[in-house]
Design a protein around this motif. Structure first.
Motif, short mmCIF file in Angstrom:
data_model
loop_
_atom_site.label_atom_id
_atom_site.label_comp_id
_atom_site.label_asym_id
_atom_site.label_seq_id
_atom_site.Cartn_x
_atom_site.Cartn_y
_atom_site.Cartn_z
N UNK A 64 -12.11 -31.97 -23.53
CA UNK A 64 -11.92 -33.19 -22.75
C UNK A 64 -13.29 -33.69 -22.32
N UNK A 65 -13.52 -34.99 -22.47
CA UNK A 65 -14.75 -35.58 -21.96
C UNK A 65 -14.39 -36.48 -20.79
N UNK A 66 -15.07 -36.28 -19.67
CA UNK A 66 -14.83 -37.12 -18.51
C UNK A 66 -16.00 -38.09 -18.39
N UNK A 67 -15.70 -39.37 -18.53
CA UNK A 67 -16.72 -40.40 -18.37
C UNK A 67 -16.63 -40.98 -16.97
N UNK A 68 -17.67 -41.68 -16.56
CA UNK A 68 -17.63 -42.32 -15.26
C UNK A 68 -19.02 -42.71 -14.84
N UNK A 69 -19.11 -43.74 -14.01
CA UNK A 69 -20.42 -44.17 -13.54
C UNK A 69 -21.03 -43.14 -12.63
N UNK A 70 -22.29 -43.37 -12.24
CA UNK A 70 -22.95 -42.45 -11.33
C UNK A 70 -22.21 -42.46 -10.00
N UNK A 71 -22.06 -41.28 -9.41
CA UNK A 71 -21.46 -41.19 -8.08
C UNK A 71 -19.98 -41.44 -8.03
N UNK A 72 -19.27 -41.22 -9.15
CA UNK A 72 -17.82 -41.42 -9.10
C UNK A 72 -17.07 -40.09 -8.96
N UNK A 73 -17.79 -39.03 -8.66
CA UNK A 73 -17.10 -37.77 -8.38
C UNK A 73 -16.89 -36.88 -9.57
N UNK A 74 -17.63 -37.11 -10.65
CA UNK A 74 -17.46 -36.26 -11.84
C UNK A 74 -17.92 -34.84 -11.56
N UNK A 75 -19.12 -34.72 -10.96
CA UNK A 75 -19.65 -33.39 -10.67
C UNK A 75 -18.77 -32.68 -9.65
N UNK A 76 -18.30 -33.45 -8.64
CA UNK A 76 -17.43 -32.85 -7.63
C UNK A 76 -16.18 -32.27 -8.29
N UNK A 77 -15.67 -32.97 -9.31
CA UNK A 77 -14.48 -32.48 -10.01
C UNK A 77 -14.75 -31.11 -10.65
N UNK A 78 -15.91 -31.00 -11.34
CA UNK A 78 -16.24 -29.72 -11.98
C UNK A 78 -16.44 -28.62 -10.95
N UNK A 79 -17.13 -28.96 -9.86
CA UNK A 79 -17.39 -27.94 -8.83
C UNK A 79 -16.09 -27.49 -8.18
N UNK A 80 -15.12 -28.40 -8.09
CA UNK A 80 -13.83 -28.01 -7.53
C UNK A 80 -13.10 -27.08 -8.50
#
Lengths: 258, 270
Positions: B34-50
């Motif tokens: 799965x590839x998660x796209x998104x602009x900067x600061x849209x919570x992508x990293x937070x999702x992985x850390x969760x």
């Protein structure tokens, strides 16, 4: 009016309690992790080197300077009522009970505690601590425990060294400069001391070692906010641990002398 | 229907007043990437850390292999983490150790392998990411792309079932971006792992992905196969694919582009 005064006061008190609680929880986790597997001997040896061996020059120099300066004042003070002989007795008392553990503790808080805070702080802001967690390694077990063990063992050992150097610092001044008898100094130094006093000194040193390692690791682990955070961590670790060393010294002196 | 390997259910996360994730639902099947796209600061990293359990969701839950991450004890969480390899955005290599020690770290701690076996495994991992022969270097001596590949090698050392990549190509030149994309594809095919990759690089995203999700203001607004994603009618998706500043993607869009003719003293026209 009253509220504008009470509001910041209340939030300060809550903030302080928050910090104290956080420190207590992390300390508790550290003590519990001491006996957990796997045992990382190599890491522990590296901390023995950093905390113990590399601190020898600093401890020797400061102990020598402080004990010699203290002897100068004692010689001057006791000369006022022709009791120069008492100087070496009081020198022994002061070095063993107070000067050696406190000077060693304060010097190591500056040399070792700050290094721990800076190292862990850098690891925190560069995500290395998160990487440890992701590699299924408890940072408390991997980072805190070896530092705690090293400080708990090395600060008492260095205090022993400091007592030895302090003896010769007093000797240098009272025998070398003041012209007292070397034989008298050697026996008088121990006159007011009992074995209990060495135990007191080492107990203090152990407590100071625990304070230095736990505060240093805690400040580093809780570093936030990039370069500025990493800059603040060692400063606040030195200030906090020095303060607690002095507070603990007062209470330990009162309690252990009973 | 099989139970998904990673299941993100109604997850919300806020930092103070700032809502980063709101009601995110995603599921990843075994072997899928799965590839998660998104602009900067849209919570992508937070999702992985969760997903890693480094952060706790305010609402909802994440399950990995059927275990709900934030309800596990420390010991159980570490067991789950042994099956997940996390590749950090800035690699997060241990800078006091050599490349070899970095890759060998989890092998030394979590396995009973002999030093010869560890040596073999480290070389194998470094070979998979095209970094053979660097094992005695320190992280400071490596370039950004090399650091990330060593980070990949460290993440795959324990043969995880899941690999998480946090912006693996950000800040690299186009050639190195392609190299990293190929390494990820190789890892996926050779190890058969399930991957979640976070990126803004569309080219590598379409190469890697079995499915693409787009995070927009903390919500997943599309999650489908690459071909379907390309023709998704959603204006935000299309704007992201075009890479255009005009459209609904930004909260405060920049002023309109100047036309060429308004540049009166262009040095090129002299």
């Amino acid at each position: 009016m009253l509220q504008t005064f009470l509001d910041p006061l209340g939030s300060r008190i809550l903030g302080a309690l928050d910090q104290a609680g956080d420190f207590a929880v992390l300390s508790g986790r550290t003590f519990r992790a001491v006996f957990r597997r796997p045992f990382d001997g190599e890491n522990l040896m590296r901390q023995f080197l950093a905390v113990g061996v590399n601190s020898v020059p600093v401890v020797v120099l400061t102990s020598l300077a402080v004990s010699a300066v203290f002897a100068v004042q004692l010689a001057f003070g006791f000369k006022q009522f022709q009791a120069e002989g008492l100087a070496s007795q009081v020198e022994g008392l002061a070095v063993v009970r107070e000067l050696a553990p406190v000077i060693t503790g304060l010097m190591l808080a500056g040399r070792v505690g700050s290094a721990m805070a800076a190292e862990l702080g850098t690891m925190q802001v560069t995500e290395q601590i998160d990487a440890l967690e992701c590699l299924a390694t408890d940072p408390i077990h991997y980072l805190f425990v070896p530092r705690l063990l090293a400080a708990a063992l090395m600060v008492p050992l260095l205090t022993g060294l400091s007592i030895y150097v302090g003896y010769w610092g007093g000797y240098l001044l009272l025998v070398g400069a003041e012209g007292q008898s070397a034989v008298v100094y050697q026996s008088e130094f121990y006159k007011l001391l009992a074995f209990k006093d060495v135990r007191i000194a080492l107990t203090k040193a152990l407590v100071f070692g625990l304070i230095i390692a736990l505060v240093g690791c805690w400040r580093g682990y809780r570093t936030r906010g990039g370069a500025e955070g990493v800059g603040n961590a060692p400063t606040s670790s030195v200030v906090t641990s020095s303060l607690w060393i002095l507070i603990a010294d007062f209470f330990l002196t009162k309690l252990l002398l009973v | 229907m099989t139970v998904p390997l990673i299941d993100v259910v109604n997850v919300s996360k806020a930092f103070g007043p700032k809502v980063v994730l709101s009601d995110v639902n995603l599921s990843v099947e075994e072997g899928e990437s799965l590839v998660v796209l998104g602009g900067s600061g849209t919570g992508k990293t937070v999702l992985l850390r969760t997903i890693m359990g480094l952060l706790t969701p305010d609402q909802g839950h994440i399950s990995v292999e059927g275990k709900i991450i934030h309800q596990l004890s420390w010991q159980e969480l570490f067991e789950v983490r042994k099956h997940i390899g996390m590749c950090f955005q800035m690699a997060a290599l241990f800078d006091s150790m050599t490349v070899f020690e970095n890759v060998a770290f989890s092998l030394r701690r979590h396995t009973t392998m002999t030093s010869a076996e560890i040596q073999f495994r480290v070389e194998e991992c470094l070979g998979l990411v095209g970094m053979k022969g660097t094992d005695q270097l320190k992280p400071a001596e490596l370039s950004g792309g090399m650091k990330r590949r060593v980070g990949f090698a460290r993440a795959i050392a324990l043969k995880p079932k899941i690999l998480l990549f946090d912006e693996p190509t950000t800040g690299l030149d186009p050639v190195m971006t392609d190299v990293i994309g190929r390494v990820i594809l190789d890892l996926k095919h050779e190890l058969g792992v399930t991957t979640i990759t976070i990126t803004h690089d569309l080219k590598s995203a379409f190469e890697i992905a079995d499915r693409i999700a787009l995070l927009f203001r903390g919500e997943v607004i599309a999650c489908e196969k690459p071909e379907a994603f390309k023709v998704n009618p959603n204006a935000v998706v299309q704007q992201f694919l075009r890479g255009d500043a005009d459209g609904p993607f930004l909260l405060d869009p920049p002023p309109p582009k100047r036309s060429q003719s308004t540049v009166s003293h262009s040095p090129l026209n002299v």
